[in-house]
Design a protein around this motif. Sequence first.
Motif, PDB file in Angstrom:
ATOM      1  N   ARG A   1       0.868  -1.183   0.000  1.00  0.00           N
ATOM      2  CA  ARG A   1       0.000   0.000   0.000  1.00  0.00           C
ATOM      3  C   ARG A   1       0.901   1.228   0.000  1.00  0.00           C
ATOM      4  O   ARG A   1       1.595   1.504   0.976  1.00  0.00           O
TER       5      ARG A   1
ATOM      6  N   ILE B   1       1.377   5.417  -0.666  1.00  0.00           N
ATOM      7  CA  ILE B   1       0.739   6.732  -0.703  1.00  0.00           C
ATOM      8  C   ILE B   1       1.719   7.679  -1.371  1.00  0.00           C
ATOM      9  O   ILE B   1       2.920   7.639  -1.096  1.00  0.00           O
TER      10      ILE B   1
ATOM     11  N   GLU C   1      -3.599   6.930  -2.926  1.00  0.00           N
ATOM     12  CA  GLU C   1      -3.201   5.685  -2.273  1.00  0.00           C
ATOM     13  C   GLU C   1      -3.451   4.560  -3.263  1.00  0.00           C
ATOM     14  O   GLU C   1      -4.547   4.461  -3.820  1.00  0.00           O
TER      15      GLU C   1
END
Length: 157
Positions: free
Chosen positions: A4, A6, A18
């Motif tokens: 993940r 960002i 994101e």
Amino acid sequence: MIYRFIFVSDEVDDFYREIQIDSEASFLDFHNAILESVGYPDDQMTSFFIGEDNWEKREEITREEMNTSSDIDSWVMASTPLSELVEDEKQRLIYIFDPLTDRCFFIELKEITYGKSIDKAICTGKGGEAPKQLIDFDAISASTTSLDIDENFYGDE
């Protein structure tokens, strides 16, 4: 594993995206997910850099094969999986989206989810408008006023 990421811009305060992507996806897959998330066309010679903690650039991952010395490792987006160069949470990347002016997104790996995978990258969060992809130098030069330079410019009368 699922990464993940960002990313933000230093040009637009409330902008962020994101993206979740499989660790075995290529940098080209990540590149495509970034472009899709911000609505940019795929017509620039973009590149990624592995970043230091202070955002200094290290290894470059290019869109196309560059003819470099065989002493220097060469990384190409299409043939380099993310997991080859990205390993730890908080790791930083820099994505150059406007190569003429070196404008970029600052990317950080926020989370690694172990034991799962996904087929395609997903934009799971967004805020603000992305900065324009390219700077329009013609518009900037047309909007600037010209200086009135005459014989009095240096104070000689």
